[in-house]
Design a protein around this motif. Structure first.
Motif, mmCIF file in Angstrom:
data_model
loop_
_atom_site.group_PDB
_atom_site.id
_atom_site.type_symbol
_atom_site.label_atom_id
_atom_site.label_comp_id
_atom_site.label_asym_id
_atom_site.label_seq_id
_atom_site.Cartn_x
_atom_site.Cartn_y
_atom_site.Cartn_z
ATOM 1 N N PRO A 5 65.170 4.899 -24.208
ATOM 2 C CA PRO A 5 63.933 5.117 -25.121
ATOM 3 C C PRO A 5 62.606 5.267 -24.271
ATOM 4 O O PRO A 5 61.661 5.781 -24.555
ATOM 5 C CB PRO A 5 63.750 4.617 -26.276
ATOM 6 N N GLU A 6 62.665 4.424 -23.054
ATOM 7 C CA GLU A 6 61.394 4.178 -22.356
ATOM 8 C C GLU A 6 61.390 5.137 -21.027
ATOM 9 O O GLU A 6 60.508 4.936 -20.177
ATOM 10 C CB GLU A 6 61.195 2.594 -22.060
ATOM 11 N N ARG A 7 62.350 5.971 -20.832
ATOM 12 C CA ARG A 7 62.503 6.479 -19.449
ATOM 13 C C ARG A 7 61.432 7.512 -19.369
ATOM 14 O O ARG A 7 60.917 8.227 -20.508
ATOM 15 C CB ARG A 7 63.812 7.433 -19.532
ATOM 16 N N MET A 8 60.548 7.715 -18.253
ATOM 17 C CA MET A 8 59.803 8.688 -18.120
ATOM 18 C C MET A 8 60.481 10.012 -17.999
ATOM 19 O O MET A 8 61.492 10.297 -17.209
ATOM 20 C CB MET A 8 59.252 8.528 -16.514
ATOM 21 N N GLN A 9 59.827 10.961 -18.714
ATOM 22 C CA GLN A 9 60.330 12.258 -18.656
ATOM 23 C C GLN A 9 59.408 13.005 -17.972
ATOM 24 O O GLN A 9 58.158 13.096 -18.293
ATOM 25 C CB GLN A 9 60.641 12.718 -20.267
ATOM 26 N N GLN B 169 64.952 -4.318 -12.191
ATOM 27 C CA GLN B 169 63.901 -3.358 -12.878
ATOM 28 C C GLN B 169 64.677 -2.708 -14.095
ATOM 29 O O GLN B 169 65.694 -1.957 -13.658
ATOM 30 C CB GLN B 169 63.116 -2.261 -12.049
ATOM 31 N N SER C 83 64.772 13.087 -16.197
ATOM 32 C CA SER C 83 64.768 11.442 -16.999
ATOM 33 C C SER C 83 64.792 10.593 -15.660
ATOM 34 O O SER C 83 65.812 10.722 -15.097
ATOM 35 C CB SER C 83 65.924 11.232 -17.753
ATOM 36 N N VAL D 129 65.077 -0.102 -17.442
ATOM 37 C CA VAL D 129 64.543 1.055 -17.886
ATOM 38 C C VAL D 129 65.425 1.261 -19.155
ATOM 39 O O VAL D 129 66.444 1.765 -18.748
ATOM 40 C CB VAL D 129 64.430 2.364 -17.059
ATOM 41 N N ARG D 130 64.929 0.959 -20.305
ATOM 42 C CA ARG D 130 65.613 1.241 -21.460
ATOM 43 C C ARG D 130 65.719 2.738 -21.805
ATOM 44 O O ARG D 130 64.633 3.481 -21.548
ATOM 45 C CB ARG D 130 64.896 0.507 -22.672
#
Length: 183
Positions: free
Chosen positions: A75-79, A70, A90, A72-73
């Protein structure tokens, strides 16, 4: 389980034809076609033979999609925010029982006024800053590059004691599959 699609994707990525798989395994092209379209389920022995022809571990063919890599780039991290001081969290990655997060502690902030406990085990790495950690009667000051671990069922607290924002990488393991929160 979608074993057939996995086999087809690996075969195509490696530029292997169905005929080549059949030549190595002794299986018929019709059977291989049915396997790849999930119209039939191969036996373990047959799956082992196909995995050998594809040069992949049989276990990889049995993984469900959520068990595979899996990514997670950045800029795509869930904050999210957590705790009474709304610490910035993050979310870096997760498996069924483990979560990894990066937590930012502004100067003077902490995980709460009082130590808290929850299920699980945690390992922390101080990426930046200076923090104080407490667990029961134990207390330590840690700086960039220092790491520590603990069983989270004992009340604990993390506090930024530096003048700049502290950043801590945290991996949390729990027996139960649930959403992890820094509380």
């Amino acid at each position: 389980m979608d074993i057939g699609s996995t086999i087809r994707a690996i075969r195509k990525r490696k530029n292997i034809t169905i005929a080549q798989i059949c030549e190595q395994t002794g299986l018929s092209q019709g059977f291989m076609s049915q396997v790849e379209t999930n119209k039939t389920s191969p036996s373990i022995a047959t799956l082992e033979s196909i995995a050998g022809a594809l040069k992949v571990p049989i276990a990889y063919l049995l993984l469900r999609k959520e068990e595979r890599i899996q990514i997670v780039r950045a800029p795509e991290r869930m904050q999210t925010t957590s705790g009474p001081e709304h610490l910035k969290v993050s979310h870096l990655g997760r498996t069924k029982n483990m979560r990894m997060v990066l937590v930012e502690f502004p100067p003077g902030s902490s995980t709460g006024e009082h130590p808290h406990a929850h299920e699980g085990e945690e390992t922390h790495l101080v990426i930046r800053g200076k923090i104080r950690v407490e667990q029961g009667e134990d207390e330590a000051m840690l700086e960039e590059g220092d790491a520590f671990s603990w069983n989270a069922c004992t009340p604990h607290k993390v506090q930024n004691i530096g003048e700049d924002t502290a950043v801590v990488l945290i991996a949390v393991y729990t027996e139960e599959q649930e959403d992890w929160k820094l509380t």
